[in-house]
Design a protein around this motif. Structure first.
Motif, short mmCIF file in Angstrom:
data_model
loop_
_atom_site.label_atom_id
_atom_site.label_comp_id
_atom_site.label_asym_id
_atom_site.label_seq_id
_atom_site.Cartn_x
_atom_site.Cartn_y
_atom_site.Cartn_z
N LYS A 112 46.12 -6.84 46.22
CA LYS A 112 44.94 -6.35 45.43
C LYS A 112 44.86 -7.37 44.34
O LYS A 112 43.53 -7.81 43.96
CB LYS A 112 45.02 -5.01 44.92
N ALA A 113 45.67 -7.71 43.58
CA ALA A 113 45.58 -8.78 42.56
C ALA A 113 45.06 -10.14 42.95
O ALA A 113 44.33 -10.68 42.53
CB ALA A 113 47.04 -8.81 42.00
N ALA A 114 45.67 -10.85 44.29
CA ALA A 114 45.21 -11.75 44.78
C ALA A 114 43.75 -11.53 45.25
O ALA A 114 42.90 -12.73 45.03
CB ALA A 114 45.83 -12.10 46.14
N PHE A 115 43.26 -10.27 45.67
CA PHE A 115 41.80 -10.44 45.94
C PHE A 115 41.08 -10.25 44.89
O PHE A 115 40.04 -11.10 44.79
CB PHE A 115 41.54 -8.86 46.57
N TRP A 116 41.39 -9.66 43.66
CA TRP A 116 40.59 -9.50 42.46
C TRP A 116 40.62 -11.01 41.91
O TRP A 116 39.42 -11.58 41.19
CB TRP A 116 40.78 -8.51 41.58
N HIS A 117 41.68 -11.75 41.98
CA HIS A 117 41.60 -13.24 41.37
C HIS A 117 40.54 -14.19 42.06
O HIS A 117 39.74 -14.94 41.66
CB HIS A 117 42.85 -13.59 41.29
N ALA A 118 40.77 -13.69 43.77
CA ALA A 118 39.93 -14.66 44.23
C ALA A 118 38.26 -14.26 44.16
O ALA A 118 37.49 -15.36 44.03
CB ALA A 118 40.10 -14.32 45.72
N VAL A 119 38.02 -13.04 43.88
CA VAL A 119 36.66 -12.51 43.50
C VAL A 119 36.07 -13.20 42.35
O VAL A 119 35.00 -13.87 42.18
CB VAL A 119 36.47 -10.93 43.47
N THR A 120 36.97 -13.36 41.06
CA THR A 120 36.72 -13.99 40.00
C THR A 120 36.57 -15.38 40.11
O THR A 120 35.32 -15.83 39.42
CB THR A 120 37.96 -13.69 39.17
N ILE A 121 37.40 -15.97 41.02
CA ILE A 121 37.07 -17.51 41.13
C ILE A 121 35.83 -17.79 41.81
O ILE A 121 34.93 -18.67 41.46
CB ILE A 121 38.17 -18.27 41.92
N LEU A 122 35.50 -16.98 42.87
CA LEU A 122 34.16 -17.06 43.80
C LEU A 122 32.94 -16.74 42.85
O LEU A 122 32.06 -17.66 42.90
CB LEU A 122 34.27 -16.11 44.86
N LYS A 123 33.13 -15.89 42.01
CA LYS A 123 31.74 -15.39 41.05
C LYS A 123 31.88 -16.61 39.98
O LYS A 123 30.50 -17.00 39.84
CB LYS A 123 32.08 -14.33 40.33
N ILE A 124 32.72 -17.32 39.37
CA ILE A 124 32.67 -18.43 38.57
C ILE A 124 32.03 -19.63 39.37
O ILE A 124 31.14 -20.28 38.64
CB ILE A 124 33.95 -18.98 38.13
#
Length: 441
Positions: free
Chosen positions: A34-46
């Motif tokens: 879940k931590a990896a998922f949300w970090h990936a989401v953050t990078i994608l949005k940026i």
């Protein structure tokens, strides 16, 4: 009415209407997949936000770019809130964990107050869920652009994130469609998760102040009630029993505060949490033998919430005001396009509701934290001897400032600010109309 003064670790909160959201996000165990998922989401949005920014700058003369510009503030806030949640996850975990490990259960002050608290929590939760659901429904509505004609054989991209690929039937179009559609939903979900986090923490903190007030008001209940006031005043058992209860209340009060007053005879010595006692004693000439009537090892919930919010509420306040002015002006100028009008109205209303959520919760939290003063005054303090009265004075001094939610530590977020923002937005819209009309004449 049965009132319980909980000892450490007893009668902790079990009523939690937002546990499904916490479980989905992965709080408090924010690690692993879940931590990896949300970090990936953050990078994608940026990455997507930067790409859209570049494209917007290069195509400012394109009339369709208006749709992207109109929703740009919401996407910026979505990225900022998601970044804040990701990088401040330790504080988020502490805030969530403290609710179940340190906060009192709703039934400690009797069934009547418990029922009132549960209704209050239910109304707040229903409001948050309804607002979130409506936002997602509106995003879905505009994403597929049901109100506009689609060319035969073409699949349009979401209207809110317009790009030059609108009429491209290649596989690249399908990939971009999915990516931008998910980005659109993640923008809304990022704002929802952060707002839910604030509502969850502030509401539980406000409830704890309500429980503490009731316990302070009834601090002498069921202790030698059959005796006269003089007998209770002279009774060692009465004084000791009340002191035990007061220590429980004072300890819990300290957990909820932003600051604590270490020494009642030094009212100017108000310190933030955590504190270095040795340094304070050296700097303020305090004797090392002083017996401190305070516990310093717990999370100070009020302090944590203020620190958690102040870096987000500053851009939230500015962006909400900008959206109200710009979209409000556009709606007054041209409202013939129904789809465009509904979209702008939805964005404007959503921004106003977000600001209102913070203002209403912050105002209630401040009032509840300050109302501890009234509870201390209303208890039967005239039955107490000097040590108990000193302890009450200590609580009064700690309650003087209350908990104040601010934007960047400069602007207090409360109901008057919300009204002021709306009034200034209408004034700005009127001023813009006057300038434009003067230029066209």
């Amino acid at each position: 009415m049965i009132i319980v003064y909980p000892k450490e670790g007893q009668h902790r909160v079990k009523h939690d209407l937002l546990w499904r959201v916490k479980s989905f996000v992965g709080i408090p165990n924010f690690n692993g997949k879940k931590a990896a998922f949300w970090h990936a989401v953050t990078i994608l949005k940026i990455i997507i936000l930067c790409s859209e920014t570049i494209y917007t700058y290069k195509n400012l003369d394109n009339p369709n770019i208006f749709i992207m510009v109109a929703t740009y503030p919401l996407r910026i806030m979505g990225v900022w809130k998601l970044l804040h949640l990701s990088f401040d996850i330790k504080r988020v975990n502490r805030l969530f964990t403290a609710v179940h490990e340190e906060f009192w259960a709703f039934d400690v002050a009797g069934a009547e107050l418990e029922s009132k608290i549960k209704r209050k929590m239910l109304h707040t939760t229903v409001f948050v869920y309804v607002h979130s659901s409506l936002s997602l429904i509106c995003v879905t509505f505009f994403a597929f652009n049901f109100m506009s004609q689609t060319p035969k054989g073409k699949r349009p991209l979401p209207n809110l994130v317009w790009t030059p690929f609108d009429t491209d039937p290649s596989p690249l179009h399908e990939i971009v469609f999915v990516v931008l559609l998910w980005n659109l939903y993640l923008t809304v979900l990022s704002n929802i998760f952060y707002d839910m986090m604030f509502v969850y923490c502030s509401r539980h903190l406000s409830v704890q102040f309500m429980l503490l007030k009731e316990l302070l008001k009834n601090i002498t209940v069921r202790i030698l009630e059959e005796k006269s006031d003089v007998e209770r005043f002279n009774s060692e058992y009465f004084q000791r029993s009340v002191m035990d209860r007061l220590k429980i209340c004072a300890s819990h009060h300290n957990k909820l505060l932003k600051q604590i007053l270490l020494f009642p005879w030094r009212p100017n010595l108000m310190v933030d949490i955590p504190v270095d006692l040795d340094e304070i004693k050296r700097n303020h000439d305090i004797s090392s033998e002083v017996n401190l009537f305070v516990i310093l090892q717990y999370v100070r919930y009020g302090r944590e919430i203020e620190e958690f919010c102040k870096s987000v509420l500053a851009p939230q306040l500015f962006i909400s005001f900008a959206i109200l002015v710009i979209n409000g002006y556009n709606l007054t100028v041209d409202h013939t396009d129904i789809s465009r009008t509904i979209m702008l109205s939805n964005i404007t209303g959503s921004s106003l509701v977000q600001l209102a959520v913070y203002a209403l919760q912050a105002t209630d939290l401040r009032e509840q934290s300050l109302s501890i003063l009234n509870s201390v005054i209303e208890c039967k303090w005239y039955l107490f001897r000097a040590p108990l009265k000193k302890a009450l004075v200590f609580m009064l001094m700690n309650s003087e400032k209350g908990i104040v939610i601010t934007a960047a530590g400069m602007i207090t977020i409360d109901n008057p600010l919300l009204v002021d923002v709306v009034q200034k937005a209408f004034s700005s819209i009127t001023l813009l109309q006057a300038f434009v009309n003067e230029d066209t004449q």
